[in-house]
Write an enzyme that holds these catalytic residues in place. Sequence first.
Site, PDB file in Angstrom:
ATOM      1  N   GLU A 190       0.820  -1.206   0.000  1.00  0.00           N
ATOM      2  CA  GLU A 190       0.000   0.000   0.000  1.00  0.00           C
ATOM      3  C   GLU A 190       0.853   1.254   0.000  1.00  0.00           C
ATOM      4  O   GLU A 190       0.498   2.264  -0.635  1.00  0.00           O
ATOM      5  CB  GLU A 190      -0.948  -0.016   1.197  1.00  0.00           C
ATOM      6  N   HIS A 204      -9.728  -6.734   9.727  1.00  0.00           N
ATOM      7  CA  HIS A 204     -10.414  -6.673   8.438  1.00  0.00           C
ATOM      8  C   HIS A 204     -11.881  -6.260   8.580  1.00  0.00           C
ATOM      9  O   HIS A 204     -12.652  -6.449   7.642  1.00  0.00           O
ATOM     10  CB  HIS A 204     -10.377  -8.039   7.730  1.00  0.00           C
TER      11      HIS A 204
END
Length: 347
Positions: free
Chosen positions: A73, A142
């Site tokens: 990322e 998550h």
Amino acid sequence: MAQEEPERQGRQTDRSLTMSRAMVEAIAHEMRDDDEVFYMGEDVADYGGIFDSTEGLLEEFGHDRIMDVPISETAYIGAAVGAAQAGMRPIAELMFVDFFGVGMDQIYNQLAKNTYMSGGNVSVPMVLTAAVGGTYNDAAQHSQTLYGTFAHLPGMKVVVPSTAYDAKGLMHNAIRDDDPVVYLFHKRLMGIGWLPAPDGPKTGVPEDEYTIPFGSADVKREGADATVVTLGLHVHRALEAAESLADDGIDVEVVDLRTLVPLDTETVRESVAKTGHLVVVDEDYQSYGVTGEIIARVAESGLDDLEAVERVAVPDVPIPYARPMENEVVPDADDITNAIRTVRSNE
């Protein structure tokens, strides 16, 4: 150019889409219209996005514009910021919003600040998309929502659609905006087969392009007895609660914020002035978050109108993996119903 949001009575159409299809339709239109628009992220090309956020785009636009990236990322968000500053209009997807921490420097010290730090000489016309929310047992790393985190950090617009209609209009607007936009979609609303959506997010969507202006909340249900302010998945849970309370003669108004930055305080204030009773519902954490901000804004500008207030949010704990424990911490329609009854009992 796209028309601005049609009036409510003009939204009816025979064509219904899931939220994922509505998002993809808007993205495809913008990519056809502007060669500088491209999409990058993990599993967004060949796989089509694990939440169907890019399904079908690769076949039309190819790998040069729908790009799978390595699991870094830091690298690809930084690359997207640079591309935006160079005149392109990238859309970069975080597979889960929880991964923002890996690229936080690129998000907050570059994407959000570079226009300011350059004295306005640089713009960052970029969309950062991410899946948010729990309710499908994917544990603490998550399952967070976190839109309050981005809204707290100056420099980024924050968008959270709850229906296919809103998702399309807000996506058109996000891609065309010259400022960075964080576009957060709840995975439970996307309409994918293995993660069933509640009733409501699949809506009529016009085939023509249209934009929904940022900072424009939508009253999803009108009522006179209590105001529920919320966004994302919990718009539908609030509507469920409102329908159940209607049998008891309690008329609930549901306000869908749609964007957190900018925030439509005026619509919230008008609703509270009418009902006098406020419930704010949020799937983000309770402390220092959206619930407190909404209540503070109402109190600052309309305390005399406020007879009672409750907030419903995730307690300040990591999202549990075990299904019964996750169900306990993530608010549901019963939690909202109980909060509305509480504010009504304080008359």
